[in-house]
Design an enzyme around this catalytic site. Sequence first.
Site, PDB file in Angstrom:
ATOM      1  N   LYS A 197       9.735  10.695  -0.634  1.00  0.00           N
ATOM      2  CA  LYS A 197       8.411  10.059   0.640  1.00  0.00           C
ATOM      3  C   LYS A 197       9.406   9.440   1.670  1.00  0.00           C
ATOM      4  CE  LYS A 197       6.003   6.507   1.263  1.00  0.00           C
ATOM      5  NZ  LYS A 197       5.387   4.807   1.355  1.00  0.00           N
TER       6      LYS A 197
ATOM      7  N   THR B 224       6.118   0.206   2.435  1.00  0.00           N
ATOM      8  CA  THR B 224       7.290   1.037   2.798  1.00  0.00           C
ATOM      9  C   THR B 224       6.659   2.560   3.791  1.00  0.00           C
ATOM     10  OG1 THR B 224       8.503   0.795   0.886  1.00  0.00           O
ATOM     11  CG2 THR B 224       9.063   2.848   2.437  1.00  0.00           C
TER      12      THR B 224
ATOM     13  N   LYS C 235      14.913  -0.070   5.790  1.00  0.00           N
ATOM     14  CA  LYS C 235      14.787   0.848   4.273  1.00  0.00           C
ATOM     15  C   LYS C 235      15.085   2.317   4.933  1.00  0.00           C
ATOM     16  CE  LYS C 235      11.922   1.155   0.641  1.00  0.00           C
ATOM     17  NZ  LYS C 235      10.740   0.971  -0.445  1.00  0.00           N
TER      18      LYS C 235
ATOM     19  N   LEU D  66       0.609  -1.372   0.236  1.00  0.00           N
ATOM     20  CA  LEU D  66       0.016  -0.192  -0.227  1.00  0.00           C
ATOM     21  C   LEU D  66       0.461   1.082  -0.229  1.00  0.00           C
ATOM     22  CD1 LEU D  66      -1.909  -1.491   3.047  1.00  0.00           C
ATOM     23  CD2 LEU D  66      -2.833  -1.282   0.841  1.00  0.00           C
ATOM     24  N   PRO D  67       0.038   2.253  -0.622  1.00  0.00           N
ATOM     25  CA  PRO D  67       0.918   3.203  -0.595  1.00  0.00           C
ATOM     26  C   PRO D  67       1.772   3.868   1.066  1.00  0.00           C
ATOM     27  CG  PRO D  67      -0.880   3.892  -1.567  1.00  0.00           C
ATOM     28  CD  PRO D  67      -1.165   2.799  -0.643  1.00  0.00           C
TER      29      PRO D  67
END
Lengths: 296, 296, 296, 296
Positions: D246, D96, D171, D65-66
Amino acid sequence: MNIGFIGLGNMGGPMALNLLKAGHQLTVFDLVPASVQVLIDAGAHAVHSPAAVARSDAQLIITMLPAARHVKAVYLAEDGLLAHVTRGVRLIDSSTIDPMTAREVAAKAAEQGNPMIDAPVSGGTAGAAAGTLTFMVGGSEADFAHAQPLLAAMGKNIVHCGASGNGQVAKVANNMLLGISMIGVAEAMNLGVALGMDAKVLAGVINSSSGRCWSSDTYNPFPGVLENVPAARGYSGGFGANLMLKDLGLATEAAKQVQQPVMLGALAQQLYQTFSAEGNGDLDFSAIIQLYSGKV
Amino acid sequence: MNIGFIGLGNMGGPMALNLLKAGHQLTVFDLVPASVQVLIDAGAHAVHSPAAVARSDAQLIITMLPAARHVKAVYLAEDGLLAHVTRGVRLIDSSTIDPMTAREVAAKAAEQGNPMIDAPVSGGTAGAAAGTLTFMVGGSEADFAHAQPLLAAMGKNIVHCGASGNGQVAKVANNMLLGISMIGVAEAMNLGVALGMDAKVLAGVINSSSGRCWSSDTYNPFPGVLENVPAARGYSGGFGANLMLKDLGLATEAAKQVQQPVMLGALAQQLYQTFSAEGNGDLDFSAIIQLYSGKV
Amino acid sequence: MNIGFIGLGNMGGPMALNLLKAGHQLTVFDLVPASVQVLIDAGAHAVHSPAAVARSDAQLIITMLPAARHVKAVYLAEDGLLAHVTRGVRLIDSSTIDPMTAREVAAKAAEQGNPMIDAPVSGGTAGAAAGTLTFMVGGSEADFAHAQPLLAAMGKNIVHCGASGNGQVAKVANNMLLGISMIGVAEAMNLGVALGMDAKVLAGVINSSSGRCWSSDTYNPFPGVLENVPAARGYSGGFGANLMLKDLGLATEAAKQVQQPVMLGALAQQLYQTFSAEGNGDLDFSAIIQLYSGKV
Amino acid sequence: MNIGFIGLGNMGGPMALNLLKAGHQLTVFDLVPASVQVLIDAGAHAVHSPAAVARSDAQLIITMLPAARHVKAVYLAEDGLLAHVTRGVRLIDSSTIDPMTAREVAAKAAEQGNPMIDAPVSGGTAGAAAGTLTFMVGGSEADFAHAQPLLAAMGKNIVHCGASGNGQVAKVANNMLLGISMIGVAEAMNLGVALGMDAKVLAGVINSSSGRCWSSDTYNPFPGVLENVPAARGYSGGFGANLMLKDLGLATEAAKQVQQPVMLGALAQQLYQTFSAEGNGDLDFSAIIQLYSGKV
């Protein structure tokens, strides 16, 4: 008084004219014939080298030059001022340069019997023309007292900043803070407006609160907030972005020499460097707000 | 007037006391019994939940909470204010939170017939006690006009910043600029002194020149320049570094949401984050100058 | 070959020793008697000035000096190298200085018939001793070809970077990136660990992913990740923080001269300036991670 | 195996296709009909809500998902996954998001008997299609071991980063360093070229020296240095600047929560914010070099 004046550019030219108006005799030099001609027309006597100014009957010599390397060349070259000036003649350098060079040249002048002060200015070309400059003076109490009446013919605010070099220190510290504040105001105004606030209302809140600063209440960079500022006329006139970039360069260089961190100062320099590299160096320094508005 | 007051901490406590002094009746709530007791002793009526405040006969409810998540919980939880408050009761949130949350909560309140304004303050605990706070108000003209006399019992400067959320916008923009200016003054003062200038003389030059700002002329961080500022008393009291860090966090977060760059603002946040991480968060925010003086 | 060598400090000393080991004859000069004595003991002939080196029978002269002002003095002073050196003698400057000065001195040397290259090194004192330095060479193809075998006696990686000055350009660009990367690794490692991750596991992920860099996989600043790096021995040895600060100063100064923004580079310089001002300049440059760990 | 898959966008779509190719049965959901149709055509069974996926016979459910708010909604909403999923069904979130949210959701899942791991990926849409993604996995040793064979159908590098949330930590730390390195390479390359050096030669020196990094040797942003990178095709394709923005936002937000300074990380975020605000968010993230070349 017989006065020598070297450096008749955008700042030096009008300063020299104000000395003529105040009744002084001037012996002048500049590399640009057109700049010299303006002074000749106003009654000055022109010569062809710094050395010739030094050998004239001037009791005091003022220099107004672009950068430290010009100051070094004019004062310290083999055929420069110090090599030819009569012992006792007073020297005033109004160039904006690094404090170390200012102190080095003044020390050499003092050694050979020529009292020298550093007296950089703020107030821009408008202040130079109107005789309303601020002079930040570094030198002994006595040398300051001696120079004060003369500087008063070119400015209205003559501040003694302490010993030799401190005029430059004051200017470099003030202008670094000015550059930081201007970018800070640009960020705060753009942020507030992007979040939905009216620019004039926001400026009003800031100006009556703890964010208040000269860049906000006197020289606000956001178009439409103040009249009679560069932001109201497409950022023309005023204090050029390239001049601010030069002063920020002097500040970070001086900071490096005394190993004093200036994080925001260094970032401000980089932002003006970016802005100038994009071709905007001749705009007023408040135009830096355009870096933040997606218009550039 | 019967007033509800939720949040009786360092700021809310003295604000509520000033309302009592002005002759209002108060129904209060706080999680900390000691904070509540101070208000009971002064004549307030205490209840045991936000819902109980909502169900009292208060015609207006004021909240003063630490962060957006508390505001959301107090207003929007199942047993929160909005679920229990009578239609028509006015709401004032004086917490400092992000503009988006302020607008979201106010919109929900308005939907159910409760006019709500955001009214964050500046002026610190001293201003809260003395009743000299500045209120930055976001809301309709009518709601502002209605709230103004009441806010005047707690502050002396009541500024209408525009529609809902704009009180928060004004505060976040002003305080971001304040944080930048304070660090800018710290850098400029330390640089000037490291280059050999007297701190008081340098502050004098700056304050009469284009570097002038509140952080320099009213709250100078360099010890010995001003009396009666935190720098004169070991950086105790005043506006804590952790509060400035919180406000810079709100500013950079809001900037992220509207994709507005705030380079100096983000760096200022990082510098306060560094300073707080080193254990200095309870010092006054002007103590950030210690990051630059090799003393930390 | 008969070789002159000026500058026998931490780097120049071991480099000169390697030339002796390779069978060359050396005429050496340094201001520090102890540094000279080491070379005399190893078989070099010592003289008392750069001019004396120039007047010796050296067919090639190498200089290894701390900064641009020393290079200017040694080459350009009235009694300096260029004033006394025989036409045709080749010159190699291995000092790390700004590209502009390197080009200026080389141009003057070339004018009078002395081919000169800039050949700054990387690899530190350990590389100098082991003869494993990298030389970044700026100069003509022919001059590079001529110098290569000689440089190979002191290093194992001899790279031609283009025309005069480009050795310095390569070094300044590489080391600016190195400083940025090292701080980036320090931030990323500390962030990951603060968020609950094991340092070695994190380094492993980074080193096999897009964050991979020399500062992470070969010289990780986080204690316990790698053996045989300064982080494993209290940040002693290695490449000193003050040397990194010097190189970042060269980078930002060069960037200023060509008006090229280097935002991260300038901030990296300020962070090293902060770190050095706190008294840590002699630690390895990877110790910058301490700025982020609240230990300083 | 019967697998549920929620989120079939640019990344999730090709990942789900690879699971089909590997012989698994898929029950899928996405809000965009066209994205669902691609999977139906390839043999998947489509349903109309996350709850329906939960109520299917899937033994394991993967989400891609975003952002964190979508993850919270899909898992925690009243009619979300956790409310409907059978005890014992395993959950993998490959979105993420910030580590805190990842841990919060995983803890709630574990509480009700659904083992959950976070497994964000790197490798971009190309890696998703080719099945060569890297998975950074946070969760227990047993849950990692269980998931590994399945993840191997979609990626070639499956790394266990430690307990719950650590996949996200790895990450965020790696990508913050990546953003810093990329800007560092952009600055170093542009500086070197502005000072007169050939870009390919400079990259060669850096890549064999201490400035070496993935952004320089594998993904160099300077046009003409490497083939088959976005810089060679107008910065199309690759990893979008908005995605880097982001991730830098996640990094600085996580740093704020643990009060860990990330000076270069915060400045990198601001530079990408500037770049995106100028309309360049869809370009590959290496296009940030254009901020430095006066072309924007």
